[in-house]
Design a protein around this motif. Structure first.
Motif, PDB file in Angstrom:
ATOM      1  N   GLY A 115      -4.092  -0.839  -7.898  1.00 44.35           N
ATOM      2  CA  GLY A 115      -4.772  -0.547  -6.635  1.00 44.35           C
ATOM      3  C   GLY A 115      -4.674   0.914  -6.243  1.00 44.35           C
ATOM      4  N   ASN A 116      -5.067   1.193  -5.003  1.00 40.73           N
ATOM      5  CA  ASN A 116      -5.093   2.584  -4.515  1.00 40.73           C
ATOM      6  C   ASN A 116      -4.213   2.807  -3.291  1.00 40.73           C
ATOM      7  OD1 ASN A 116      -6.513   1.206  -2.585  1.00 40.73           O
ATOM      8  ND2 ASN A 116      -8.353   2.465  -2.673  1.00 40.73           N
ATOM      9  N   ARG A 117      -3.314   1.849  -3.018  1.00 48.62           N
ATOM     10  CA  ARG A 117      -2.425   1.985  -1.869  1.00 48.62           C
ATOM     11  C   ARG A 117      -0.971   1.818  -2.309  1.00 48.62           C
ATOM     12  NH1 ARG A 117      -5.136   1.283   3.044  1.00 48.62           N
ATOM     13  NH2 ARG A 117      -3.213   2.106   3.962  1.00 48.62           N
ATOM     14  N   ASP A 118      -0.114   2.698  -1.800  1.00 48.93           N
ATOM     15  CA  ASP A 118       1.302   2.573  -2.119  1.00 48.93           C
ATOM     16  C   ASP A 118       2.181   2.522  -0.879  1.00 48.93           C
ATOM     17  OD1 ASP A 118       1.119   5.166  -1.247  1.00 48.93           O
ATOM     18  OD2 ASP A 118       1.914   6.077  -3.084  1.00 48.93           O
ATOM     19  N   HIS A 119       1.563   2.418   0.302  1.00 48.36           N
ATOM     20  CA  HIS A 119       2.373   2.310   1.514  1.00 48.36           C
ATOM     21  C   HIS A 119       1.549   1.726   2.652  1.00 48.36           C
ATOM     22  CE1 HIS A 119       0.238   6.096   2.276  1.00 48.36           C
ATOM     23  NE2 HIS A 119       0.452   5.854   3.556  1.00 48.36           N
ATOM     24  N   GLY A 120       2.261   1.102   3.575  1.00 46.97           N
ATOM     25  CA  GLY A 120       1.673   0.663   4.830  1.00 46.97           C
ATOM     26  C   GLY A 120       2.353   1.420   5.949  1.00 46.97           C
ATOM     27  N   SER A 121       2.281   0.903   7.152  1.00 53.32           N
ATOM     28  CA  SER A 121       2.915   1.580   8.288  1.00 53.32           C
ATOM     29  C   SER A 121       4.428   1.372   8.317  1.00 53.32           C
ATOM     30  CB  SER A 121       2.307   1.064   9.601  1.00 53.32           C
ATOM     31  OG  SER A 121       2.487  -0.347   9.717  1.00 53.32           O
ATOM     32  N   ARG A 122       4.901   0.298   7.639  1.00 52.34           N
ATOM     33  CA  ARG A 122       6.329  -0.027   7.673  1.00 52.34           C
ATOM     34  C   ARG A 122       6.990  -0.027   6.305  1.00 52.34           C
ATOM     35  NH1 ARG A 122       6.854  -5.503  11.077  1.00 52.34           N
ATOM     36  NH2 ARG A 122       8.974  -5.359  10.219  1.00 52.34           N
ATOM     37  N   TYR A 123       6.250  -0.376   5.277  1.00 53.61           N
ATOM     38  CA  TYR A 123       6.834  -0.503   3.945  1.00 53.61           C
ATOM     39  C   TYR A 123       6.036   0.292   2.930  1.00 53.61           C
ATOM     40  CZ  TYR A 123       9.562  -4.264   6.000  1.00 53.61           C
ATOM     41  OH  TYR A 123      10.424  -4.985   6.797  1.00 53.61           O
ATOM     42  N   ALA A 124       6.742   0.763   1.900  1.00 58.15           N
ATOM     43  CA  ALA A 124       6.109   1.574   0.870  1.00 58.15           C
ATOM     44  C   ALA A 124       6.755   1.281  -0.478  1.00 58.15           C
ATOM     45  CB  ALA A 124       6.243   3.058   1.206  1.00 58.15           C
ATOM     46  N   ILE A 125       6.068   1.655  -1.546  1.00 54.93           N
ATOM     47  CA  ILE A 125       6.655   1.584  -2.879  1.00 54.93           C
ATOM     48  C   ILE A 125       7.609   2.761  -3.002  1.00 54.93           C
ATOM     49  CG2 ILE A 125       6.206   1.546  -5.352  1.00 54.93           C
ATOM     50  CD1 ILE A 125       5.057  -0.858  -3.828  1.00 54.93           C
TER      51      ILE A 125
END
Length: 208
Positions: A115-125
């Motif tokens: 995919g093209n996402r590695d983080h949200g507002s609270r959690y990330a890779i």
């Protein structure tokens, strides 16, 4: 492009161990989102290995056994429906994938994330990683992870959850927003496994 090209690039750049990571179950109306992380032996030949969405259920099940038997290390993790409601599906996906990486018995030097996402507002890779759009069809490691995540979730939904809530026929639609699923929601209302954050469409449909 061959399925091992990304892995070869990483090895040539100095990475000793590479894991592929993918998730399954972001779109359904119910149940947990699953993620898997897989480290395969270098250049392992797995006939038929591909994006789980392009495989039949029978083929996925067969490949699941091959992958879990031959992988250097593999891990499956999940984020429950109530956790998804507490955050959102993007954060839940990131958390599930990071949990899967942390569950590996071998620490990877780098991770390939589908995919093209590695983080949200609270959690990330948090593990060093590379994003690969459409990676489940481009990387052997991600393809393997996609199969483990999909099979694990389908087994749980079709087994334990279908037995616990037989009126919803989860084994037939795996929790996705099919016509049958919406009809059963209209008849029985949501169960504790339904994600409240995903029921807005259903509620809008009922009152629209």
């Amino acid at each position: 492009m061959e399925l091992w090209d990304y892995e070869r690039q990483a090895w040539n750049s100095g990475a000793e161990t590479v894991c592929g990571v993918d998730e399954a179950g972001a779109g359904p109306l119910m149940g947990p989102v699953y993620a898997a992380a897989v480290i395969l032996p270098r250049e392992l030949d797995i006939p038929g290995l591909n994006d789980s969405k392009k495989l039949t259920e029978k083929k996925r099940e067969a490949l699941y056994e091959v992958i879990t038997t031959q992988a250097v290390s593999w891990s499956v993790a999940r984020v429950e429906a109530w956790e998804i409601d507490e955050m959102d599906i993007l954060n839940a996906r990131m958390l599930a994938m990071q949990r899967a990486i942390e569950g590996l018995s071998v620490r990877p030097d780098t991770a390939f994330i589908d995919g093209n996402r590695d983080h949200g507002s609270r959690y990330a890779i948090e593990t060093p990683h590379q994003l690969i759009v459409g990676g489940d069809g481009k990387s052997a490691s991600i393809a393997a992870a996609s199969i483990l995540a999909k099979v694990s979730r389908d087994r749980y939904v079709s087994g334990k959850l279908d037995a616990k809530y037989p009126q919803y026929q989860f084994a037939k639609h795996k929790g996705y927003g099919t016509k049958l699923h919406y009809e059963l929601l209209d008849q029985y209302g949501p169960c504790p496994e339904h994600r409240r954050s995903f029921l807005k469409k259903w509620e809008a449909k009922r009152h629209g």
